[in-house]
Design a protein around this motif. Sequence first.
Motif, PDB file in Angstrom:
ATOM      1  N   LYS A   1     -13.286   5.089 -10.610  1.00  0.00           N
ATOM      2  CA  LYS A   1     -12.729   5.635 -10.351  1.00  0.00           C
ATOM      3  C   LYS A   1     -11.722   6.476 -10.305  1.00  0.00           C
ATOM      4  O   LYS A   1     -10.961   5.409  -9.222  1.00  0.00           O
TER       5      LYS A   1
ATOM      6  N   SER B   1       2.665   6.832   1.774  1.00  0.00           N
ATOM      7  CA  SER B   1       3.236   6.758   2.836  1.00  0.00           C
ATOM      8  C   SER B   1       4.007   5.566   3.385  1.00  0.00           C
ATOM      9  O   SER B   1       5.038   4.559   3.970  1.00  0.00           O
TER      10      SER B   1
ATOM     11  N   LYS C   1       0.469  23.378  11.759  1.00  0.00           N
ATOM     12  CA  LYS C   1      -0.596  23.798  11.615  1.00  0.00           C
ATOM     13  C   LYS C   1      -2.116  23.555  11.616  1.00  0.00           C
ATOM     14  O   LYS C   1      -3.079  24.112  12.675  1.00  0.00           O
TER      15      LYS C   1
ATOM     16  N   SER D   1      -8.804   7.749  -4.408  1.00  0.00           N
ATOM     17  CA  SER D   1      -8.725   8.574  -2.880  1.00  0.00           C
ATOM     18  C   SER D   1      -7.615   9.554  -2.623  1.00  0.00           C
ATOM     19  O   SER D   1      -6.452   8.704  -3.040  1.00  0.00           O
ATOM     20  N   LEU D   2      -7.625  10.353  -2.801  1.00  0.00           N
ATOM     21  CA  LEU D   2      -6.408  11.133  -2.340  1.00  0.00           C
ATOM     22  C   LEU D   2      -5.970  10.221  -0.702  1.00  0.00           C
ATOM     23  O   LEU D   2      -4.889  10.680  -1.364  1.00  0.00           O
ATOM     24  N   ILE D   3      -6.517  10.555  -0.295  1.00  0.00           N
ATOM     25  CA  ILE D   3      -6.724   9.773   0.931  1.00  0.00           C
ATOM     26  C   ILE D   3      -6.035   8.085   0.734  1.00  0.00           C
ATOM     27  O   ILE D   3      -4.759   8.179   1.382  1.00  0.00           O
ATOM     28  N   ALA D   4      -6.647   7.840  -0.076  1.00  0.00           N
ATOM     29  CA  ALA D   4      -5.611   6.806  -0.241  1.00  0.00           C
ATOM     30  C   ALA D   4      -4.649   6.477  -1.122  1.00  0.00           C
ATOM     31  O   ALA D   4      -3.746   5.665  -0.611  1.00  0.00           O
TER      32      ALA D   4
ATOM     33  N   LEU E   1       8.171  10.056   4.448  1.00  0.00           N
ATOM     34  CA  LEU E   1       6.455  10.942   4.662  1.00  0.00           C
ATOM     35  C   LEU E   1       7.080  12.518   3.665  1.00  0.00           C
ATOM     36  O   LEU E   1       5.806  13.261   2.917  1.00  0.00           O
TER      37      LEU E   1
ATOM     38  N   SER F   1       0.640   8.284  10.044  1.00  0.00           N
ATOM     39  CA  SER F   1       1.516   7.892   9.255  1.00  0.00           C
ATOM     40  C   SER F   1       0.899   7.208   8.099  1.00  0.00           C
ATOM     41  O   SER F   1       1.930   6.309   7.221  1.00  0.00           O
ATOM     42  N   GLY F   2      -0.128   7.859   7.413  1.00  0.00           N
ATOM     43  CA  GLY F   2      -0.583   7.481   6.173  1.00  0.00           C
ATOM     44  C   GLY F   2      -0.561   9.010   5.582  1.00  0.00           C
ATOM     45  O   GLY F   2      -0.878   8.720   4.503  1.00  0.00           O
ATOM     46  N   GLY F   3       0.261   9.630   6.294  1.00  0.00           N
ATOM     47  CA  GLY F   3       1.184  10.606   4.726  1.00  0.00           C
ATOM     48  C   GLY F   3       0.288  11.445   4.476  1.00  0.00           C
ATOM     49  O   GLY F   3       0.408  12.961   4.071  1.00  0.00           O
ATOM     50  N   ILE F   4      -0.888  11.666   5.694  1.00  0.00           N
ATOM     51  CA  ILE F   4      -2.094  12.897   4.989  1.00  0.00           C
ATOM     52  C   ILE F   4      -1.306  14.220   5.742  1.00  0.00           C
ATOM     53  O   ILE F   4      -1.344  15.240   4.982  1.00  0.00           O
TER      54      ILE F   4
ATOM     55  N   LYS G   1      -2.936   8.336  -0.905  1.00  0.00           N
ATOM     56  CA  LYS G   1      -1.228   9.556   0.613  1.00  0.00           C
ATOM     57  C   LYS G   1      -0.992   8.408   1.281  1.00  0.00           C
ATOM     58  O   LYS G   1      -0.195   8.210   1.796  1.00  0.00           O
ATOM     59  N   GLN G   2      -1.862   7.085   1.861  1.00  0.00           N
ATOM     60  CA  GLN G   2      -1.747   6.519   2.044  1.00  0.00           C
ATOM     61  C   GLN G   2      -0.494   5.020   1.812  1.00  0.00           C
ATOM     62  O   GLN G   2      -0.112   4.583   2.231  1.00  0.00           O
TER      63      GLN G   2
ATOM     64  N   GLU H   1       3.663  28.965   0.080  1.00  0.00           N
ATOM     65  CA  GLU H   1       3.903  28.902   1.708  1.00  0.00           C
ATOM     66  C   GLU H   1       4.852  27.099   1.469  1.00  0.00           C
ATOM     67  O   GLU H   1       5.685  27.428   2.828  1.00  0.00           O
TER      68      GLU H   1
ATOM     69  N   ARG I   1      12.172  20.946   2.322  1.00  0.00           N
ATOM     70  CA  ARG I   1      11.992  21.203   3.369  1.00  0.00           C
ATOM     71  C   ARG I   1      14.020  20.280   3.635  1.00  0.00           C
ATOM     72  O   ARG I   1      14.010  19.804   5.155  1.00  0.00           O
TER      73      ARG I   1
ATOM     74  N   LEU J   1      -6.873  18.598   2.095  1.00  0.00           N
ATOM     75  CA  LEU J   1      -7.097  17.529   1.338  1.00  0.00           C
ATOM     76  C   LEU J   1      -8.514  17.980   0.282  1.00  0.00           C
ATOM     77  O   LEU J   1      -9.440  17.462   0.002  1.00  0.00           O
TER      78      LEU J   1
ATOM     79  N   GLU K   1     -11.211  16.272  -1.459  1.00  0.00           N
ATOM     80  CA  GLU K   1     -11.574  14.535  -1.109  1.00  0.00           C
ATOM     81  C   GLU K   1     -12.948  14.525  -0.931  1.00  0.00           C
ATOM     82  O   GLU K   1     -13.402  15.561  -0.132  1.00  0.00           O
TER      83      GLU K   1
ATOM     84  N   SER L   1     -14.361   9.705   2.849  1.00  0.00           N
ATOM     85  CA  SER L   1     -13.170   8.927   2.694  1.00  0.00           C
ATOM     86  C   SER L   1     -12.471   8.958   4.001  1.00  0.00           C
ATOM     87  O   SER L   1     -10.978   8.485   4.690  1.00  0.00           O
TER      88      SER L   1
ATOM     89  N   THR M   1      -8.861   6.738  10.347  1.00  0.00           N
ATOM     90  CA  THR M   1      -7.674   6.912   8.983  1.00  0.00           C
ATOM     91  C   THR M   1      -6.826   7.987   9.511  1.00  0.00           C
ATOM     92  O   THR M   1      -6.967   8.538  10.768  1.00  0.00           O
TER      93      THR M   1
ATOM     94  N   ILE N   1       5.846  12.787  -0.533  1.00  0.00           N
ATOM     95  CA  ILE N   1       4.485  12.320  -0.797  1.00  0.00           C
ATOM     96  C   ILE N   1       3.983  13.272  -1.184  1.00  0.00           C
ATOM     97  O   ILE N   1       4.199  14.469  -0.742  1.00  0.00           O
TER      98      ILE N   1
ATOM     99  N   ASP O   1       2.220  16.242   7.432  1.00  0.00           N
ATOM    100  CA  ASP O   1       3.454  15.737   7.251  1.00  0.00           C
ATOM    101  C   ASP O   1       3.688  17.381   8.365  1.00  0.00           C
ATOM    102  O   ASP O   1       2.677  17.511   9.119  1.00  0.00           O
TER     103      ASP O   1
END
Lengths: 515, 89
Positions: free
Chosen positions: A468, A480, B48, A471-474, A485, B37-40, A476-477, A453, A422, B21, B24, B28, B33, A488, B42
Amino acid sequence: MMRLQQLLEDSAAAYPGKTAVVDPERSVSATYAQFQGLAESVRERLAAAGVIAGDRVGICMPKSIGSLAGVFGALRADAAYVPVDSTAPPARNAFIFTDCAVRAIVVAEHLAEGLHAELGQDRYVNTGALPFLAEYGIPMVLLAATSEGTPGFEGVDTSNLAYILYTSGSTGKPKGVMHTHASGLAFIDWCTEAFAPTPDDCFSSHAPFHFDLSILDIYVCIKHGGKLVLLGETLGKQPSKLASVIASESITIWYSTPSILRLLVEYGQEEPHDHSALRIVFFAGEVFPVKHLRAVMAMWPKPRYYNLYGPTETNVCTYYEVPADFPAERTEPFPIGKDCSDDVGMVVGPDAQEVPRGEEGELFVKGGSVMRGYWNLPERNAEAFHVDADGGRWYKTGDVVKIDAQGDYEYLGRRDRMVKRRGYRVELGEIEAALYTHESVTEAAVVATPDPESGVLIRAFLNWTGDKPPSLIAMKQFCSKKLPLYMIPDKFIPVSTLPKTSTAKVDYQKLLELE
Amino acid sequence: MSESTQDIQATVKEYLLEAFLPGEDPDSLAEDTPLISGGILDSISTVKLVTFLEEKYGVEFQAHEISSDNLETLADIANTIQTKRAAKG
């Protein structure tokens, strides 16, 4: 002119009865006088096989007293030695030996047939065993080139070459980095000044001989009459045994990649060992994540720690001593330090002009320890060097650095590991450094691939502690909080272990192939 | 029949998991969530998401509305959709 083989000659005269080299895996050792005798016997066989000054001699052996005798035998014959990874496919090693047309090959008996078949029966003949080395653990034979095997090379200056180390090229074909006695000695002699080794020092030889870290181990040790402890391919990857050998041989100077030091921390402390003889720890070859370096320094608080930097093409061209104390919250890797080995660095912009001090740019290096060039690759050589207005010849490292307030080079990343995403410049190493600050991440490697894309797809491969993966969310957070951004990663892929090259660096090529 | 805030959250959650995700664990992703700001999300994935919301719910977002004020969490997104639909009558 001083030559590498003279270092052995001098120490054999000064310390004939002192142990020169130990192979703990095979429980054998040789004194300086004995070892010089072995090297001379190899030289005689090489001479009988037709090796003359300016020739190349291949070494294809597991690390052993025999393979080291091969190295010094070649040098005593005034030939350059060409060490290869004996665990690599025979076809790759045959490519290397054919590429630089070695006149003879010192090869382990069990590898000779496969290699010979790849080289071609008409090009080399098996001249039989080197019986004087048999008692040192690995039966060896000598292959000698026929007239078919040694074409001439126009335009390659073979005078005073000491060793050719083949490194993987981005084109997929290995390329031979040519070092002369002078470029090797510029580094070795600087080590003498900087670290004042003594005959009481005992050096680890962890790196394989085809890896440039071995230059310090072998020659600085031999020059100073020290004891060289060979840590071969098998032993080198067994941390608990390494820990035991460091103690039993009273190793004083350790040199390896950060990966190996990490293994020692994680798996080498199960039994108590006395490592109090250690006085210097060198590391090189990749960035050392600070949390792992801190763990090594906690395991071994006494030695001084040095970060040595230099592509194979320059031996070692900068160095940095890690301070004994640094803030607990520090996460950014340490600098690569200041020029050494009679070299001068210059930080340049895209126009090959020096950038203002403190700004980032590519590191160019010229001076004593820089290679002569790549074997028989005139076009690559033209690309690899920048010739300035005064005729100065600068090797373009491809590494992006800047000079910090203390005058140290700070390593920012590979020029080719920087991607634009970007419109922002993203250094993949910076993402890795951020991932390493995660408490359950033990290894991280990040790769970027073109993506129809989003333009660039960034994938992070992670090895973690616990049952384990996070997680993906964890993840990414977490990122961040550490990264802009646009840096990431898109994907986080748990792996049980990162693929490594034969020199124990992360194998990014393999990662790129993983889905 | 108008969907409840709960339904909207479930639909958007499913979209986010599938689009951004993959793999995932759905648990979660909670209603609070932080997405931006949590980077999920952008900037590209936010656009989108907005396209998806506009098509799915027949609402329109002005450029200034595409921000973390309206889209930071699943709860925020559902509220924003409800508010917009109420305004349309």
